[in-house]
Design a protein around this motif. Structure first.
Motif, mmCIF file in Angstrom:
data_model
loop_
_atom_site.group_PDB
_atom_site.id
_atom_site.type_symbol
_atom_site.label_atom_id
_atom_site.label_comp_id
_atom_site.label_asym_id
_atom_site.label_seq_id
_atom_site.Cartn_x
_atom_site.Cartn_y
_atom_site.Cartn_z
ATOM 1 N N TYR A 184 0.837 -1.208 0.000
ATOM 2 C CA TYR A 184 0.000 0.000 0.000
ATOM 3 C C TYR A 184 0.875 1.263 0.000
ATOM 4 N N ASP A 185 2.098 1.119 -0.553
ATOM 5 C CA ASP A 185 3.012 2.233 -0.791
ATOM 6 C C ASP A 185 3.480 2.900 0.494
ATOM 7 N N SER A 231 2.339 7.060 4.002
ATOM 8 C CA SER A 231 1.640 6.083 3.170
ATOM 9 C C SER A 231 0.203 6.540 2.983
ATOM 10 N N PRO A 232 -0.478 6.049 1.922
ATOM 11 C CA PRO A 232 -1.901 6.347 1.760
ATOM 12 C C PRO A 232 -2.772 5.561 2.729
ATOM 13 N N ASP A 247 -6.987 2.979 1.288
ATOM 14 C CA ASP A 247 -6.366 3.997 0.442
ATOM 15 C C ASP A 247 -7.160 5.296 0.435
ATOM 16 N N GLU A 303 -6.181 8.038 -1.325
ATOM 17 C CA GLU A 303 -5.807 8.768 -2.549
ATOM 18 C C GLU A 303 -4.678 9.775 -2.313
ATOM 19 N N THR A 352 -10.961 -2.402 3.121
ATOM 20 C CA THR A 352 -10.187 -1.319 2.501
ATOM 21 C C THR A 352 -10.997 -0.040 2.297
#
Length: 767
Positions: free
Chosen positions: A204-205, A232-233, A237, A239, A289
């Motif tokens: 998830y970056d 991190s997002p 997420d 955005e 999520t």
């Protein structure tokens, strides 16, 4: 029981029902049968040492004097640095899942957990959990609305380990917490320069860098400096980088022949999206999520008073902590058995909350009144009859907090007795502004947009309301305590303590009719004194085992929120414990039986709701077991079985189970060490199984049980380089932790689940 709307909306993965508990109870006995003939293992990569009876613990001892686990007459769990790395918690509260007797809902994100202890009744937050650093509470009240202790502390490479004490002598020492006290120990420097640099990323970056270095400044003077930077997002997420933070910790240690002192300072600025219940029945919602937070909700003008005045708030900040924790400890041994200890701490900063909170259930556009048209606010897209909508509130809670505490003690050793007298003082404050409600119509979609053309009142069952406060409070506590530790002989040890505490509180709040309106609605000055006490006995059976028993009484004075809600009652808790501990060559076991009698619970489910009164009784057993085959295989079992019952409450709730807490939960964590191409590694995993629960005192909101599977691998390439891959919730289970706390029963169909499947990879270099 027939499935209701909320239960049918959660994952249909196979669950362990209440009747399956027998096979889990049998597991510790099976492990015990496997111990014959194996030898004690040496420390390997990722080893967890939970049951070392020779380990010295300081939490729950007078002034932090310390006692061996073998001699301790209380239930305490220790988690070392290697265990923390292996567990890889996503938040501080997440780590508390390693503690028997504790139920943790860390599904709210990096902050804002709900934590429950041994059946103590509560509807959320962490009413009976204190977080300490180096033995000092970072904020003496365990919970204020929208603020619990774990929010104020972040785990990184500067942490040496954690001690977690349930009940026991907690009510007598430090801030007198009757429930759970978790004490984090910071790393200290030594003669050699050591350090670590670590990089972490995820699916998830996540982008995170940790670092720590320690060493020697001068003879007997050492340093440790470390921290992290992260973004991190989020697993849900948003955005944008909704989780951002950094932290810096400094710890200086000075030693001399008969004493030691250390000074620490920790500065933190870390926040993340506040994850909330989502509409489980709406199509296209992935409960693990989903979040409404997105690019279109970063900034929002919120009405702050009855005149319609508005302020633009930054909702990308979510929930977090921007502040510092500073303290110093000193200990000196004088001649003739005298020891003086002092622990001081000061905490100051902002613990703000900006969140998107559902109000009522989600419905399709076709159920709205004829002729209504909804258009997305930014993309200007018109919804059709099959699109779903929900009322969502933009909630704002801004808290400026500060606390100071000092714990001074003097001990004298007389033959077989060590007598300690101490004085604890603290002063803490909170200045806060709330604006709750503020509902607007939303498109039901991940990162969905607010809508124009319809409002909250157009959605059936939305429950449109507003509530705001402008408040300030300050409490000063003063406590005297005295304790005696009596080593009768080599086998018997008795400890007893008594504490007399006085709390003086001043609290002013403007709550107004829906909004703070400039008039003071509550202006209270309270003063009360209470006595708590504890008596424990420990009998050493042999060098590998012992038994202990304890009785105690603790209390909790009214907090600011309780005063605002008219709940000016002191909560009292009587606790009884009986424990057995064993640590052999291949098998170790801590088993603690407990009984609690709780009186004085008054709570308001949500602003404006009627106040309910209750007591509670709970009994159960905590199990902490470990098996090691002496070569390359280990398994740890952490289990809690309890029965809770509400008492002295409204007739319809009498005898119900305490809300949110399961009757049983179990964590089974096997690990296997291996060698590959000259490298050492550990493959490990955890199965968590949880019983059904209820979300409310009326036991009308069902929270089905679930199982969760985590896997990980650690690979030590050489003495400097270590690689780790952790998979959390790899089956993507949608385990429900919360229904809708603002709705009775399951009518709204909202729920908050554990976080969805994720993977985190890290590479570290040690020197």
């Amino acid at each position: 029981m027939k499935k209701n709307a909320l239960a049918s909306a959660v994952s249909t993965h196979a669950r362990l029902g209440g009747k399956s508990i027998g096979r889990w109870l049998a597991l510790p006995m099976l492990l015990g049968a496997m111990t014959a003939g194996a030898e004690e293992s040496k420390k390997e990569v990722g080893e967890i040492k939970l049951l070392d009876l020779e380990e010295v613990v300081v939490t729950g001892t007078p002034g932090g004097a310390g006692v061996r686990k073998l001699d301790a007459s209380f239930a305490i769990t220790t988690v070392d640095e290697e265990a923390i790395k292996q567990f890889s918690p996503k938040s501080t509260a997440d780590l508390f899942k390693t503690i028997p007797g504790v139920w943790v809902e860390s599904s709210g994100g990096v902050s804002g957990a709900n934590i429950f202890v041994r059946g103590f009744p509560s509807t959320g937050d962490a009413d009976f959990v204190t977080v300490q650093v180096e033995g000092a509470p970072i904020y003496p009240p365990s919970t204020l609305s929208f603020l619990e202790n774990s929010t104020l502390f972040r785990i990184d490479e500067t942490i040496d380990g954690m001690e977690a004490l349930r009940g026991g002598p907690n009510p007598v020492f430090s801030n007198g917490q009757p429930g759970l006290t978790t004490n984090f120990r910071l790393k200290q420097g030594g003669e050699e320069t050591e350090g670590i640099l670590k990089y972490s990323t995820s699916d998830y970056d996540l982008q995170r860098v940790d670092g720590m270095i320690s060493g020697k400044i001068a003879p007997e003077f050492y340093y440790m400096v470390g921290g992290y930077v992260t973004r991190s997002p989020g697993i849900r997420d948003a955005e944008f980088d909704s989780e951002e933070g950094h932290q810096l910790t400094i710890n200086l240690t000075k030693e001399w022949g008969s004493g030691k002192a250390n000074f620490y300072h920790r500065n933190t600025d870390d926040h993340g999206t506040w994850y909330l219940p989502v509409p489980l029945e709406a199509p296209g919602v992935d409960a693990g999520t989903f979040t409404y937070v997105g690019n279109t909700t970063k900034k929002r003008a919120v009405t702050v008073n009855a005149n319609g005045d508005q302020i633009v708030y930054d909702f990308s900040q979510g929930r977090g902590w921007d502040g510092s924790v500073t303290g110093f400890n000193i200990e000196h041994d004088f001649a003739n058995g005298w020891t003086v200890r002092n622990r001081f701490n000061i905490t100051s900063g902002d613990a703000n909350t900006y969140g998107l909170v559902p109000s009522g259930g989600a419905v399709p556009m076709s159920e709205l009144a004829a002729g209504l048209t909804a258009t997305t606010e930014f993309s200007d897209r018109t919804l059709d009859g099959d699109d779903w909508v929900q009322a969502v509130g933009f909630w704002v809670v801004e808290k400026d907090i500060e606390s100071k505490s000092n714990d001074f003690s003097v001990s004298k050793t007389l033959d077989d007795h060590t007598i300690t007298a101490g004085y604890y003082w603290s002063k803490y404050s909170a200045d806060e502004v709330w604006s709750l409600g503020n509902q607007v119509a939303f498109e039901v979609r991940a990162n969905g947009e607010p809508l124009t053309g319809i409002g909250c009142s157009d959605i059936p069952g939305a429950g449109c309301w507003a509530y705001g406060i402008d408040a300030t409070g300050e409490t000063e506590t003063k406590a005297f305590y005295i304790a005696d530790e009596w080593q009768i002989n080599d086998d018997w040890r008795i400890d007893a303590g008594i504490r007399r505490e006085t709390a003086d509180t001043d609290y002013r709040v403007d709550s107004g009719p829906g909004y703070a309106d400039g008039s003071i609605d509550t202006d209270r000055s309270l003063s009360d004194s209470k006595t708590s006490g504890t008596l424990g006995v420990n009998y050493t059976l042999n060098e590998d085992s012992g038994i202990f028993g304890r009785i105690g009484r603790g209390f909790r004075f009214p907090t600011f929120d309780m005063i605002r809600e008219g709940q000016e009652v002191v909560q009292e808790i009587d606790q009884y414990e009986l424990g057995y501990k064993f640590s052999g060559d291949t098998f170790g076991l801590f088993a603690t039986f407990f009984y609690n009698d709780f009186t004085g619970l008054n709570f308001t489910p949500f602003p404006g709701a009627p106040t309910q009164q209750s007591g509670a009784e709970a009994y159960g057993v905590e199990l902490d077991a470990q098996y090691d085959n002496g070569e390359n295989f280990r398994v740890s079992v952490n289990a809690t079985l309890q029965s809770t019952e509400l008492t002295d409450t409204v007739a319809e709730n009498e005898g119900n189970s305490a809300p949110r807490q399961p009757d049983w939960q179990i964590r089974i964590s096997p690990s296997y060490d291996f060698h590959m191409a000259g490298m050492e590694g550990t493959l490990y995993g955890t199965l968590t199984a949880v019983d059904d629960r209820f979300g409310d005192n009326g036991n009308s909101q069902d929270l089905p049980g679930y199982e969760k599977v985590d896997l990980g691998v650690i690979l030590r390439v050489n003495e400097q380089v270590t690689l780790q891959l952790v998979g959390d919730n790899i089956t993507d289970e949608e385990g429900l932790t919360e229904g809708d706390p603002r709705i009775t029963g399951n009518a709204a169909g909202n729920g908050r689940t554990i976080l969805g499947r994720s993977y985190v990879f890290s590479a570290s270099y040690e020197f």
